[in-house]
Design a protein around this motif. Structure first.
Motif, PDB file in Angstrom:
ATOM      1  N   PRO A  35       0.844  -1.201   0.000  1.00 57.28           N
ATOM      2  CA  PRO A  35       0.000   0.000   0.000  1.00 57.28           C
ATOM      3  C   PRO A  35       0.877   1.248   0.000  1.00 57.28           C
ATOM      4  O   PRO A  35       1.868   1.308   0.724  1.00 57.28           O
ATOM      5  CB  PRO A  35      -0.788  -0.116   1.317  1.00 57.28           C
ATOM      6  N   VAL A  36       0.527   2.215  -0.836  1.00 64.04           N
ATOM      7  CA  VAL A  36       1.308   3.449  -0.961  1.00 64.04           C
ATOM      8  C   VAL A  36       0.546   4.581  -0.273  1.00 64.04           C
ATOM      9  O   VAL A  36      -0.570   4.920  -0.671  1.00 64.04           O
ATOM     10  CB  VAL A  36       1.565   3.775  -2.450  1.00 64.04           C
ATOM     11  N   SER A  37       1.175   5.151   0.758  1.00 62.40           N
ATOM     12  CA  SER A  37       0.457   6.092   1.634  1.00 62.40           C
ATOM     13  C   SER A  37       0.876   7.537   1.438  1.00 62.40           C
ATOM     14  O   SER A  37       0.640   8.371   2.308  1.00 62.40           O
ATOM     15  CB  SER A  37       0.647   5.674   3.096  1.00 62.40           C
ATOM     16  N   LYS A  38       1.458   7.858   0.290  1.00 63.61           N
ATOM     17  CA  LYS A  38       1.841   9.259   0.075  1.00 63.61           C
ATOM     18  C   LYS A  38       0.585  10.138   0.092  1.00 63.61           C
ATOM     19  O   LYS A  38      -0.462   9.738  -0.442  1.00 63.61           O
ATOM     20  CB  LYS A  38       2.627   9.426  -1.215  1.00 63.61           C
ATOM     21  N   THR A  39       0.711  11.282   0.716  1.00 63.15           N
ATOM     22  CA  THR A  39      -0.368  12.277   0.943  1.00 63.15           C
ATOM     23  C   THR A  39      -1.455  11.774   1.903  1.00 63.15           C
ATOM     24  O   THR A  39      -2.359  12.532   2.253  1.00 63.15           O
ATOM     25  CB  THR A  39      -1.061  12.776  -0.347  1.00 63.15           C
ATOM     26  N   GLU A  58       6.215   5.007   0.368  1.00 63.24           N
ATOM     27  CA  GLU A  58       6.151   6.468   0.275  1.00 63.24           C
ATOM     28  C   GLU A  58       7.094   6.907  -0.823  1.00 63.24           C
ATOM     29  O   GLU A  58       8.204   6.389  -0.950  1.00 63.24           O
ATOM     30  CB  GLU A  58       6.592   7.119   1.597  1.00 63.24           C
ATOM     31  N   ASN A  59       6.682   7.908  -1.599  1.00 57.83           N
ATOM     32  CA  ASN A  59       7.514   8.390  -2.692  1.00 57.83           C
ATOM     33  C   ASN A  59       8.622   9.319  -2.181  1.00 57.83           C
ATOM     34  O   ASN A  59       9.747   9.264  -2.669  1.00 57.83           O
ATOM     35  CB  ASN A  59       6.636   9.112  -3.715  1.00 57.83           C
ATOM     36  N   LYS A  60       8.291  10.167  -1.229  1.00 58.05           N
ATOM     37  CA  LYS A  60       9.256  11.193  -0.795  1.00 58.05           C
ATOM     38  C   LYS A  60       9.782  10.876   0.605  1.00 58.05           C
ATOM     39  O   LYS A  60       9.006  10.647   1.539  1.00 58.05           O
ATOM     40  CB  LYS A  60       8.595  12.567  -0.815  1.00 58.05           C
ATOM     41  N   ILE A  81      10.734   3.124   0.589  1.00 57.38           N
ATOM     42  CA  ILE A  81      10.840   4.363  -0.202  1.00 57.38           C
ATOM     43  C   ILE A  81      10.839   3.962  -1.676  1.00 57.38           C
ATOM     44  O   ILE A  81      11.708   3.199  -2.124  1.00 57.38           O
ATOM     45  CB  ILE A  81      12.129   5.144   0.151  1.00 57.38           C
ATOM     46  N   ILE A  82       9.855   4.480  -2.411  1.00 58.18           N
ATOM     47  CA  ILE A  82       9.670   4.027  -3.793  1.00 58.18           C
ATOM     48  C   ILE A  82       9.939   5.134  -4.803  1.00 58.18           C
ATOM     49  O   ILE A  82       9.752   4.932  -6.001  1.00 58.18           O
ATOM     50  CB  ILE A  82       8.238   3.467  -3.996  1.00 58.18           C
ATOM     51  N   GLY A  83      10.386   6.314  -4.321  1.00 57.43           N
ATOM     52  CA  GLY A  83      10.583   7.447  -5.229  1.00 57.43           C
ATOM     53  C   GLY A  83      12.051   7.813  -5.374  1.00 57.43           C
ATOM     54  O   GLY A  83      12.908   7.408  -4.579  1.00 57.43           O
ATOM     55  N   LEU A 163      14.187  -5.653  -9.439  1.00 55.58           N
ATOM     56  CA  LEU A 163      13.992  -4.481 -10.296  1.00 55.58           C
ATOM     57  C   LEU A 163      12.634  -3.835 -10.058  1.00 55.58           C
ATOM     58  O   LEU A 163      11.674  -4.501  -9.679  1.00 55.58           O
ATOM     59  CB  LEU A 163      14.098  -4.888 -11.770  1.00 55.58           C
ATOM     60  N   MET A 164      12.565  -2.555 -10.322  1.00 56.39           N
ATOM     61  CA  MET A 164      11.302  -1.803 -10.198  1.00 56.39           C
ATOM     62  C   MET A 164      11.109  -0.936 -11.439  1.00 56.39           C
ATOM     63  O   MET A 164      12.082  -0.457 -12.020  1.00 56.39           O
ATOM     64  CB  MET A 164      11.368  -0.912  -8.945  1.00 56.39           C
ATOM     65  N   THR A 165       9.856  -0.772 -11.848  1.00 59.51           N
ATOM     66  CA  THR A 165       9.600   0.158 -12.953  1.00 59.51           C
ATOM     67  C   THR A 165       8.234   0.807 -12.826  1.00 59.51           C
ATOM     68  O   THR A 165       7.352   0.327 -12.098  1.00 59.51           O
ATOM     69  CB  THR A 165       9.695  -0.553 -14.332  1.00 59.51           C
ATOM     70  N   GLY A 206       3.417  -2.201 -11.413  1.00 63.83           N
ATOM     71  CA  GLY A 206       1.970  -2.168 -11.307  1.00 63.83           C
ATOM     72  C   GLY A 206       1.523  -1.209 -10.222  1.00 63.83           C
ATOM     73  O   GLY A 206       2.037  -1.242  -9.106  1.00 63.83           O
ATOM     74  N   MET A 207       0.571  -0.319 -10.584  1.00 64.28           N
ATOM     75  CA  MET A 207      -0.021   0.661  -9.680  1.00 64.28           C
ATOM     76  C   MET A 207      -1.543   0.530  -9.794  1.00 64.28           C
ATOM     77  O   MET A 207      -2.038  -0.379 -10.450  1.00 64.28           O
ATOM     78  CB  MET A 207       0.450   2.071 -10.059  1.00 64.28           C
ATOM     79  N   SER A 208      -2.272   1.474  -9.181  1.00 64.80           N
ATOM     80  CA  SER A 208      -3.735   1.337  -9.163  1.00 64.80           C
ATOM     81  C   SER A 208      -4.318   1.098 -10.549  1.00 64.80           C
ATOM     82  O   SER A 208      -5.247   0.314 -10.715  1.00 64.80           O
ATOM     83  CB  SER A 208      -4.382   2.588  -8.559  1.00 64.80           C
ATOM     84  N   GLY A 209      -3.764   1.781 -11.564  1.00 66.50           N
ATOM     85  CA  GLY A 209      -4.375   1.736 -12.881  1.00 66.50           C
ATOM     86  C   GLY A 209      -3.947   0.567 -13.756  1.00 66.50           C
ATOM     87  O   GLY A 209      -4.559   0.341 -14.809  1.00 66.50           O
ATOM     88  N   ARG A 223       2.464  -1.780  -6.226  1.00 68.39           N
ATOM     89  CA  ARG A 223       2.472  -0.595  -5.367  1.00 68.39           C
ATOM     90  C   ARG A 223       1.164   0.164  -5.579  1.00 68.39           C
ATOM     91  O   ARG A 223       0.966   0.770  -6.622  1.00 68.39           O
ATOM     92  CB  ARG A 223       3.665   0.305  -5.733  1.00 68.39           C
ATOM     93  N   ILE A 224       0.293   0.126  -4.591  1.00 72.52           N
ATOM     94  CA  ILE A 224      -1.060   0.633  -4.824  1.00 72.52           C
ATOM     95  C   ILE A 224      -1.435   1.709  -3.815  1.00 72.52           C
ATOM     96  O   ILE A 224      -1.442   1.463  -2.606  1.00 72.52           O
ATOM     97  CB  ILE A 224      -2.085  -0.512  -4.694  1.00 72.52           C
ATOM     98  N   GLY A 225      -1.751   2.893  -4.327  1.00 68.22           N
ATOM     99  CA  GLY A 225      -2.160   3.996  -3.463  1.00 68.22           C
ATOM    100  C   GLY A 225      -3.640   4.297  -3.579  1.00 68.22           C
ATOM    101  O   GLY A 225      -4.451   3.972  -2.717  1.00 68.22           O
ATOM    102  N   GLN A 226      -4.014   4.925  -4.693  1.00 70.79           N
ATOM    103  CA  GLN A 226      -5.367   5.489  -4.803  1.00 70.79           C
ATOM    104  C   GLN A 226      -6.489   4.454  -4.716  1.00 70.79           C
ATOM    105  O   GLN A 226      -7.565   4.760  -4.207  1.00 70.79           O
ATOM    106  CB  GLN A 226      -5.480   6.285  -6.102  1.00 70.79           C
ATOM    107  N   ALA A 227      -6.245   3.257  -5.177  1.00 69.16           N
ATOM    108  CA  ALA A 227      -7.306   2.240  -5.117  1.00 69.16           C
ATOM    109  C   ALA A 227      -7.568   1.787  -3.676  1.00 69.16           C
ATOM    110  O   ALA A 227      -8.599   1.170  -3.403  1.00 69.16           O
ATOM    111  CB  ALA A 227      -6.935   1.039  -5.997  1.00 69.16           C
ATOM    112  N   TYR A 239       4.913  14.379  -7.932  1.00 69.20           N
ATOM    113  CA  TYR A 239       5.834  13.264  -7.699  1.00 69.20           C
ATOM    114  C   TYR A 239       6.674  12.947  -8.916  1.00 69.20           C
ATOM    115  O   TYR A 239       7.742  12.382  -8.812  1.00 69.20           O
ATOM    116  CB  TYR A 239       5.049  12.026  -7.246  1.00 69.20           C
ATOM    117  N   TRP A 240       6.171  13.261 -10.098  1.00 66.50           N
ATOM    118  CA  TRP A 240       6.926  13.066 -11.337  1.00 66.50           C
ATOM    119  C   TRP A 240       6.945  14.415 -12.024  1.00 66.50           C
ATOM    120  O   TRP A 240       6.079  14.722 -12.850  1.00 66.50           O
ATOM    121  CB  TRP A 240       6.253  12.032 -12.223  1.00 66.50           C
ATOM    122  N   PRO A 241       7.954  15.216 -11.682  1.00 70.29           N
ATOM    123  CA  PRO A 241       7.937  16.628 -12.036  1.00 70.29           C
ATOM    124  C   PRO A 241       7.552  16.947 -13.472  1.00 70.29           C
ATOM    125  O   PRO A 241       6.820  17.879 -13.715  1.00 70.29           O
ATOM    126  CB  PRO A 241       9.372  17.064 -11.731  1.00 70.29           C
TER     127      PRO A 241
END
Ligand SMILES: *Cc1c(COP(=O)(O)O)cnc(C)c1O
Length: 247
Positions: A35-39, A58-60, A81-83, A163-165, A206-209, A223-227, A239-241
């Motif tokens: 679970p990704v808890s950023k914000t 967390e990204n940051k 830390i994923i960012g 690896l991560m992408t 893999g993320m929420s979408g 890595r799932i946040g919004q869902a 997070y991705w400038p």
């Protein structure tokens, strides 16, 4: 948002992961939901803990460290830390994180290792790879990963796990899938030639979408946040400038 909402969302995602596994004959136990808890504020994080979450992404690093400090009464809650990490912030990761998924430069490996040695700690790390070719994405070019990995045994506090992408931000699912396939093929190839003692097992993708596609293609960590926690108020461009933001 209530405890029940979070429990419901977690169960629904777990169910979708399990069904994606079934479609391709994978063991559902081989996929970790991070679970990704950023914000996400502390109250909702406490609910997630109550719902059983013990490992949060967390990204940051500064946001993660603040939460870690304020949640000291939950000592078994671990942080990934994923960012993207700046060298001058690596010391914070060395202090408290259990995992770092976005290693992409030797300078960061150096500082992390030195600080970890001082703290008497070790850290699980994943190497971030830019599989989409989008210049705005962080991570090593796929062709540069083998050479990078050969240098990592020098850093004995780093336990390299895989690896991560981030896939392309695209509505074209074939394009998204090809990013995941590329990461899996790269992992398979690198595994053959990995330095002694290094086991490149993990594929964090893999993320929420797009997590069901990622699971079909071999993800071991999604890595799932919004869902889980609901839509974020902050745009992803925070997070991705250079990203346009919308998904
Ligand atoms: C925020 C984030 C995620 C999760 O994204 P959602 O769309 O909330 O699921 C995954 N990976 C990274 C690197 C992130 O920063």
């Amino acid at each position: 948002m209530t405890l029940d909402d979070i429990r419901h969302n977690l169960a629904a995602i777990r169910d979708r992961i399990d069904r994606a596994c079934a479609r391709v004959g994978r063991d559902p136990a081989s996929v970790r939901l991070l679970p990704v808890s950023k914000t996400v504020d502390l109250d909702r994080i406490r609910l997630a803990y109550e719902a059983g979450c013990r490992f949060l992404g967390e990204n940051k690093v500064q946001e993660a460290m603040r939460k870690w400090e304020e949640l000291q009464d939950l000592p078994d809650l671990k942080w990934s830390i994923i960012g993207h990490l700046q060298t001058n912030k690596a010391k914070y990761v060395a202090r408290f994180a259990a995992e770092f998924q976005a290693l992409d430069r030797l300078s960061v490996a150096e500082v992390l290792d030195r600080r970890l040695q001082q703290e008497g700690r070790q850290l699980d790390v994943l190497i971030q790879v830019n599989t989409s070719g989008e210049p705005s994405k962080y991570g090593l070019a796929p062709d540069d990963v083998a050479g990078f990995i050969r240098q990592l045994p020098a850093f004995s506090a780093l336990r390299v796990r895989g690896l991560m992408t981030l896939a392309a931000f695209s509505a074209d699912s074939d394009r998204v899938r090809s990013c995941f396939v590329q990461l899996r093929n790269l992992r398979d190839r690198l595994q053959q030639e990995a330095p002694d003692g290094m086991v490149l097992h993990e594929l964090s993708m893999g993320m929420s979408g797009d997590f069901e596609i990622a699971v079909e293609e071999g993800a071991t960590i999604v890595r799932i946040g919004q869902a889980i926690f609901g839509a974020r108020a902050l745009p992803d461009s925070h997070y991705w400038p250079q990203e346009p933001g919308a998904r």
